[in-house]
Design an enzyme around this catalytic site. Structure first.
Site, PDB file in Angstrom:
ATOM      1  CB  CYS A  46      46.791  45.469  48.005  1.00 38.35           C
ATOM      2  SG  CYS A  46      44.636  45.316  49.120  1.00 38.35           S
TER       3      CYS A  46
HETATM    4  C1  BEZ Z   1      45.772  41.201  50.491  1.00 38.51           C
HETATM    5  O1  BEZ Z   1      45.630  42.252  49.782  1.00 38.51           O
HETATM    6  O2  BEZ Z   1      46.566  40.901  50.005  1.00 38.51           O
HETATM    7  C2  BEZ Z   1      45.375  40.924  51.378  1.00 38.51           C
HETATM    8  C3  BEZ Z   1      44.903  41.528  52.550  1.00 38.51           C
HETATM    9  C4  BEZ Z   1      44.686  41.858  54.036  1.00 38.51           C
HETATM   10  C5  BEZ Z   1      43.499  40.621  54.180  1.00 38.51           C
HETATM   11  C6  BEZ Z   1      44.045  39.237  53.258  1.00 38.51           C
HETATM   12  C7  BEZ Z   1      44.886  39.904  51.842  1.00 38.51           C
END
Ligand code: BEZ
Length: 212
Positions: A46
């Protein structure tokens, strides 16, 4: 709760955000919108997506598309996270991240897919037209960051096909030849598209981008 589908009216909402209280319809005005959800604050993928989205804002602005991100955390958390995003992505997050601690918006937009994760939103994207209808829905898993070039490409296709009786072929990019809408007879198409129409098959007619 009814499932949201293409062509439906995007549900309106008012919520807190990293930029204060936001009402969706007021924020969009009579322009286009893109609403994309993130599983949670302070997560790695994210962080890269939001930094990338900030770098693309100029391109969305040119197309009159307002950007809105969302995660199920609160506005104070978003503001702290934005400091990290700006630092590590060498950018300035320049659009609001919506707070959704009670998951009201996530529920309205069906962004929680319980068999993937019961608490976090998946990576949803909604493109909303000026008449507030939903024109595109995408769903990516948490493990896969989205491609913002593709989102811009879809906006270009949506805006072109909203104004001209054409559709865009596979892998089309702005300026490339387009497909004549199947509803138009070839003879009529030849009068309508003065740059020329190539009939490859009676149902597959190509014409140069009418706006290029
Ligand atoms: C991420 O944004 O890196 C992420 C969020 C939840 C689960 C896996 C990755």
């Amino acid at each position: 709760m009814a499932i949201l589908r293409l062509g439906d009216i995007a549900p309106d909402f008012t919520t807190d955000s990293s930029d204060g209280t936001i009402n969706l319809y007021d924020y969009l005005g009579d322009g286009w919108g893109i609403l994309f959800s993130h599983p949670a604050d302070f997560t790695p993928v994210c962080t890269t997506e939001l930094g990338t989205a900030a770098k693309f804002k100029g391109e969305f602005d040119k197309r009159n598309v307002k950007m809105l991100a969302l995660s199920v955390d609160g506005a104070a958390s978003h503001k702290e996270w934005i400091k990290d995003i700006n630092e590590v992505q060498n950018t300035t997050v320049n659009f609001p991240i919506l707070a959704d601690e009670d998951k009201k918006i996530a529920t309205l937009y069906d962004m929680i897919h319980p068999n993937a994760d019961n608490n976090l939103t998946v990576r949803s994207v909604f493109i909303i037209a000026p008449d507030k209808t939903v024109k595109l829905m995408l769903t990516y898993p948490a493990s896969t960051g989205r491609n913002f070039y593709e989102l811009l490409r879809v906006v270009d296709s949506l805006q072109l096909t909203a104004n001209h009786k054409v559709a865009t072929p596979a892998n089309w990019k702005n300026g490339e030849d387009v497909v004549v809408s199947p509803a138009i007879a070839t003879e009529d198409a030849k009068k309508m598209f003065t740059k020329g129409v190539e009939e490859i098959k009676p149902y597959l007619r190509m014409t140069p981008d009418p706006t290029a």
